[in-house]
Write an enzyme that holds these catalytic residues in place. Structure first.
Site, PDB file in Angstrom:
ATOM      1  N   TYR A  81      -4.168   1.657  15.803  1.00 18.65           N
ATOM      2  CA  TYR A  81      -2.924   1.797  16.571  1.00 18.65           C
ATOM      3  C   TYR A  81      -3.124   1.621  18.058  1.00 18.65           C
ATOM      4  O   TYR A  81      -2.298   1.029  18.757  1.00 18.65           O
ATOM      5  CB  TYR A  81      -2.277   3.156  16.295  1.00 18.65           C
ATOM      6  N   HIS A 112      -2.771  11.075   0.747  1.00 19.47           N
ATOM      7  CA  HIS A 112      -2.206  10.800   2.075  1.00 19.47           C
ATOM      8  C   HIS A 112      -1.534  12.070   2.580  1.00 19.47           C
ATOM      9  O   HIS A 112      -0.340  12.121   2.829  1.00 19.47           O
ATOM     10  CB  HIS A 112      -1.203   9.637   2.011  1.00 19.47           C
ATOM     11  N   GLU A 146      -3.292  -0.127   8.170  1.00 16.35           N
ATOM     12  CA  GLU A 146      -2.121   0.251   8.972  1.00 16.35           C
ATOM     13  C   GLU A 146      -2.270  -0.300  10.382  1.00 16.35           C
ATOM     14  O   GLU A 146      -3.353  -0.224  10.957  1.00 16.35           O
ATOM     15  CB  GLU A 146      -1.953   1.773   9.081  1.00 16.35           C
ATOM     16  N   ARG A 202       0.856  -1.192   0.000  1.00 15.20           N
ATOM     17  CA  ARG A 202       0.000   0.000   0.000  1.00 15.20           C
ATOM     18  C   ARG A 202       0.889   1.238   0.000  1.00 15.20           C
ATOM     19  O   ARG A 202       1.688   1.427   0.911  1.00 15.20           O
ATOM     20  CB  ARG A 202      -0.913  -0.001   1.224  1.00 15.20           C
ATOM     21  N   GLU A 244      -7.256   8.635   6.295  1.00 18.07           N
ATOM     22  CA  GLU A 244      -7.505   9.240   7.597  1.00 18.07           C
ATOM     23  C   GLU A 244      -7.989  10.694   7.525  1.00 18.07           C
ATOM     24  O   GLU A 244      -7.302  11.631   7.984  1.00 18.07           O
ATOM     25  CB  GLU A 244      -6.259   9.137   8.463  1.00 18.07           C
ATOM     26  N   ASN A 249      -7.196   1.821   9.915  1.00 19.74           N
ATOM     27  CA  ASN A 249      -5.881   1.936  10.559  1.00 19.74           C
ATOM     28  C   ASN A 249      -6.109   1.852  12.060  1.00 19.74           C
ATOM     29  O   ASN A 249      -6.857   2.671  12.611  1.00 19.74           O
ATOM     30  CB  ASN A 249      -5.215   3.277  10.210  1.00 19.74           C
TER      31      ASN A 249
HETATM   32  N1  LIG Z   1      -3.688  10.107  20.054  1.00 17.95           N
HETATM   33  N2  LIG Z   1      -3.863   9.226  19.344  1.00 17.95           N
HETATM   34  N3  LIG Z   1      -4.178   8.320  18.833  1.00 17.95           N
HETATM   35  C1  LIG Z   1      -3.810   7.662  17.655  1.00 17.95           C
HETATM   36  C2  LIG Z   1      -4.306   8.450  16.478  1.00 17.95           C
HETATM   37  C3  LIG Z   1      -3.601   7.939  15.312  1.00 17.95           C
HETATM   38  C4  LIG Z   1      -3.655   8.990  14.263  1.00 17.95           C
HETATM   39  N4  LIG Z   1      -2.493   8.881  13.416  1.00 17.95           N
HETATM   40  C5  LIG Z   1      -2.376   7.885  12.590  1.00 17.95           C
HETATM   41  O1  LIG Z   1      -3.167   7.013  12.533  1.00 17.95           O
HETATM   42  C6  LIG Z   1      -1.177   7.894  11.676  1.00 17.95           C
HETATM   43  C7  LIG Z   1      -1.298   7.137  10.472  1.00 17.95           C
HETATM   44  C8  LIG Z   1      -0.832   7.744   9.178  1.00 17.95           C
HETATM   45  O2  LIG Z   1      -1.558   7.216   8.081  1.00 17.95           O
HETATM   46  C9  LIG Z   1       0.668   7.484   8.935  1.00 17.95           C
HETATM   47  O3  LIG Z   1       1.101   8.313   7.883  1.00 17.95           O
HETATM   48  C10 LIG Z   1       1.441   7.713  10.219  1.00 17.95           C
HETATM   49  O4  LIG Z   1       2.841   7.622   9.974  1.00 17.95           O
HETATM   50  C11 LIG Z   1       1.001   6.649  11.209  1.00 17.95           C
HETATM   51  C12 LIG Z   1       1.816   6.701  12.511  1.00 17.95           C
HETATM   52  O5  LIG Z   1       1.532   7.902  13.187  1.00 17.95           O
HETATM   53  C13 LIG Z   1      -0.453   6.734  11.502  1.00 17.95           C
END
Ligand SMILES: N=[N+]=NCCCCNC(=O)[C@@H]1[C@H]2[C@H](O)[C@@H](O)[C@H](O)[C@@H](CO)[C@@H]12
Length: 448
Positions: free
Chosen positions: A294, A122, A352, A78, A167, A292
């Site tokens: 996390y 993105h 993700e 991706r 996102e 996604n």
């Molecule tokens: N507070 N809090 N909670 C968590 C909220 C998560 C929001 N950020 C993401 O999901 C970003 C997504 C992005 O696509 C990628 O480009 C980023 O590198 C990753 C890592 O950061 C994740």
């Protein structure tokens, strides 16, 4: 007692990245600047003054990186397309060398038996469009659709999976609500407008794809399940507000035809009554949803916190990553079962999932031991398998990320890669987690 781990025989294992975070060469071969080029140039916006001028130099090293993906046995990859490589001014004249780069990347992936999965946006909006209001200008739905049509026509014969946005919550919350991400605005009215225009642009691009495309298209959203800190009414209400703002804001209008009512309550007069026709556009049928995942958030009421009046509650016994996110694999299972309960059964991809930990290469043998990332990966695999066992139609999993990369305003300090990148030498080194992930892919999870 953990349940037996099982994945469907056709489960798609891959990895994910994004253009601005890994490519470098943002202005090469006629490309135009993006809002991230501008944002990084403002002192204080990005930790250590880092930027995407070189990053992982993927623009020049993509063949080496595809070979790495093949070494890991990945079935899919991706990646996102940089809008301003294709349209340096965001609209108008096409930059053929920009299209050529992605065409070569797609061919390299296919030559290695790796399915390309393309994210159309993105976060790296062309700066020229930001000069015209960017996501605040309602015309952006047409600008975005014109851009996507170029890619659909150029690549739909070789790309079978498209996602419009990555996102939208982060784009809105970071870029327009809190100003922590490009373009760095902090305005409630703008946040509401940008959020809605993102969804209009999404719907318009899906509508265009239905005229041109022959495969599948969806959207990628981040979901962070919210759990109340107590059963007090204040905390229960706060949890519902947080869930509406972060999780339901983008999927409700697509699948339920309206925004969560909590948004109007939170935004007040900053949240207008959007035209009904917009919801017909936003509600285009999707072939899949990318999620996604996390972390989760434990939520309490906090009246002093603008504008949601909520606050997270740290969990003393938990493991936290370098980005301050609780490792909570049960949240992945809950996210997937809750999604299916609310929106109905449909194909879902984990687009993700990963963790940032500090794992310097071993001075003697050069190996990169990342036990915390391995522990996190193993637990998330169990959680994913549990969701599948409960009937959630998960089709694939993309680990975030293939490479250590530019973690937006956190710079290069926060490393999510299963492959270590020495940003001075550009040397790639498989971390221990990459070897584990290769085993997971090869055995379809049976090694766990
Ligand atoms: N507070 N809090 N909670 C968590 C909220 C998560 C929001 N950020 C993401 O999901 C970003 C997504 C992005 O696509 C990628 O480009 C980023 O590198 C990753 C890592 O950061 C994740």
């Amino acid at each position: 007692m953990s349940k037996p781990i099982h994945f469907p025989p056709d489960f798609i294992w891959g990895s994910a990245t994004s253009a601005y975070q890994i490519e470098g060469s943002p202005l090469a071969d006629g490309a135009g600047p993006s809002i991230w080029q501008r944002f990084c140039a403002v002192p204080g916006n990005v930790r250590d003054g880092d930027n995407g001028d070189i990053a992982c130099d993927h623009y020049n090293r993509y063949k080496e990186d595809v070979a790495l993906m093949a070494r890991l046995g990945l079935k899919a990859y991706r990646f996102s397309v940089s809008w301003s490589r294709i349209l340096p001014q965001g609209r108008g004249a096409v930059n053929q060398p920009g299209l050529d780069f992605y065409s070569k990347l797609i061919d390299e992936l296919l030559a290695h038996g790796i399915e390309p999965m393309v994210t159309l946006y993105h976060w790296d909006l062309p700066a020229a469009l930001d000069d015209r209001g960017g996501w605040l200008n309602p015309d952006i739905a047409d600008w975005f659709t014109d851009y996507t049509r170029i890619l659909f026509k150029a690549f739909d014969g070789r790309v079978k999976s498209w996602a419009t946005l990555n996102e939208p919550w982060v784009v809105t919350d970071g870029g327009y609500m809190h100003g922590t991400l490009a373009p760095g605005h902090r305005n409630l009215h703008e946040a509401a407008l940008a959020s809605h225009n993102l969804m209009r642009a999404h719907g318009s691009a899906v509508q265009a794809y239905r005229e041109i495309g022959r495969h599948q298209i969806g959207i990628v959203v981040n979901i962070e399940p919210k759990y109340p800190a107590s059963q007090s009414q204040e905390d229960l209400d706060a949890t519902r507000r947080a869930d509406a703002y972060m999780n339901r804001q983008y999927l409700d209008p697509i699948f339920l035809g309206s925004y969560p009512p909590e948004l109007k309550q939170m935004f007040g007069d900053a949240w207008p009554d959007w035209p009904a026709a917009d919801f017909d556009l936003i509600g285009q049928k999707l072939d899949f949803v990318g999620i996604n995942y996390y972390t989760r958030s434990v939520v309490r009421n906090e009246p002093s916190n603008w504008p949601l009046k909520v606050a997270p509650v740290r969990q003393p016994q938990a493991t936290y990553t370098e980005t301050g996110w609780e490792v909570f694999p049960q949240g992945l299972t809950d996210t997937l079962t809750t999604f299916t309960q609310r929106y109905g059964p449909m194909p879902v991809y984990i687009m993700e999932n990963g963790s940032a930990f500090y794992d310097p290469p071993n001075a003697e043998n050069g190996r990169v031991h990342d036990p915390l990332r391995i522990d996190c990966l193993r637990k998330n695999m169990q959680a994913l398998s549990n969701a599948l066992a409960q009937g959630v139609d998960v089709r694939g999993y993309m680990v975030w990320s293939l490479l250590d990369n530019l973690e937006w305003s956190l710079g290069f300090a926060k490393r999510f890669g299963i492959v270590h990148v020495n940003f001075e030498t550009q040397q790639r080194t498989l971390k221990d987690s990459a070897y584990l992930y290769a085993d997971i892919v090869a055995s379809n999870g049976a090694c766990l």
